[in-house]
Design a protein around this motif. Structure first.
Motif, PDB file in Angstrom:
ATOM      1  N   UNK A  92       0.849  -1.189   0.000  1.00 19.43           N
ATOM      2  CA  UNK A  92       0.000   0.000   0.000  1.00 19.43           C
ATOM      3  C   UNK A  92       0.879   1.231   0.000  1.00 19.43           C
ATOM      4  N   UNK A  93       0.279   2.359  -0.356  1.00 20.74           N
ATOM      5  CA  UNK A  93       0.994   3.633  -0.299  1.00 20.74           C
ATOM      6  C   UNK A  93       0.075   4.662   0.346  1.00 20.74           C
ATOM      7  N   UNK A  94       0.720   5.626   0.974  1.00 17.21           N
ATOM      8  CA  UNK A  94      -0.038   6.663   1.675  1.00 17.21           C
ATOM      9  C   UNK A  94       0.845   7.880   1.873  1.00 17.21           C
ATOM     10  N   UNK A  95       0.205   8.996   2.090  1.00 17.52           N
ATOM     11  CA  UNK A  95       0.884  10.240   2.431  1.00 17.52           C
ATOM     12  C   UNK A  95       0.709  10.412   3.934  1.00 17.52           C
ATOM     13  N   UNK A  96       1.829  10.466   4.655  1.00 20.46           N
ATOM     14  CA  UNK A  96       1.787  10.618   6.113  1.00 20.46           C
ATOM     15  C   UNK A  96       2.100  12.057   6.475  1.00 20.46           C
TER      16      UNK A  96
END
Length: 187
Positions: A97-101
């Motif tokens: 998965x990918x995400x902006x933290x």
């Protein structure tokens, strides 16, 4: 042994944006992710330059045990690894998965907010790491629904079965923040 003591919340609205202290793009791959809760994760982070730090890339390998205390406490072992090794491990990780933290300037613990991308969008989850399980916490109004202990919303579970693969009614109930959205056994 390191302990991760964490509470998680579904986020609604944009009020949290005024609290952003730093940002990073995270790519995570799960090499092991079993029903007993043990996970082995590889993560890369590409941070954005801020007033406090320069932009850069980092990589870690993390082992987490099953959660106890209602999903609040886990053992966590995290190790820096070379970026090239992390990229090679990501290439073979079966679930990703990918995400902006976003790191948040907020009292009461170490707060981060994840804006999920791809097949987990538009999910937004806030997490706070606490010093101890009984720590009192002032929860911001934009933290709409507590997700602590909901295994179907762990990062490992979302990498394996993203939100886009959930039945439409369950996905909409969760995103609407309905307190009775289905649990993992029902999704």
């Amino acid at each position: 042994m390191a302990l991760e003591i964490e509470r998680r919340f579904l986020v609604r609205g944009e009020e949290w944006r005024e609290l952003i202290a730093w940002q990073a793009h995270l790519q995570q791959g799960y090499l092991v992710s079993g029903p007993e809760g043990l996970t082995l994760r590889v993560r890369t982070a590409t941070s954005t330059a801020t007033a406090k730090a320069e932009a850069g890339q980092q990589a870690w390998l993390t082992l987490k045990t099953a959660a106890s205390d209602g999903g609040l406490v886990r053992q966590e072992f995290e190790y820096d690894i070379p970026l090239a090794d992390a990229q090679d491990l990501l290439a073979i990780a079966p679930s990703q998965l990918s995400k902006r933290r976003h790191g948040l300037s907020l009292a009461g613990g170490d707060w981060v907010l994840d804006v999920f991308e791809g097949s987990n969008a538009p999910l937004v989850v806030a997490e706070v790491e606490l010093e101890h399980a009984e720590q009192s916490l002032l929860v911001p109004s934009w933290c709409h629904l507590e997700l602590t202990g909901h295994s179907s919303l762990s990062n490992a579970a979302l990498a394996h079965r993203p939100l886009a693969d959930w039945p439409e009614l369950q996905r909409q109930a969760l995103l609407a923040g309905l307190a009775d959205w289905p649990t993992a056994g029902q999704v």
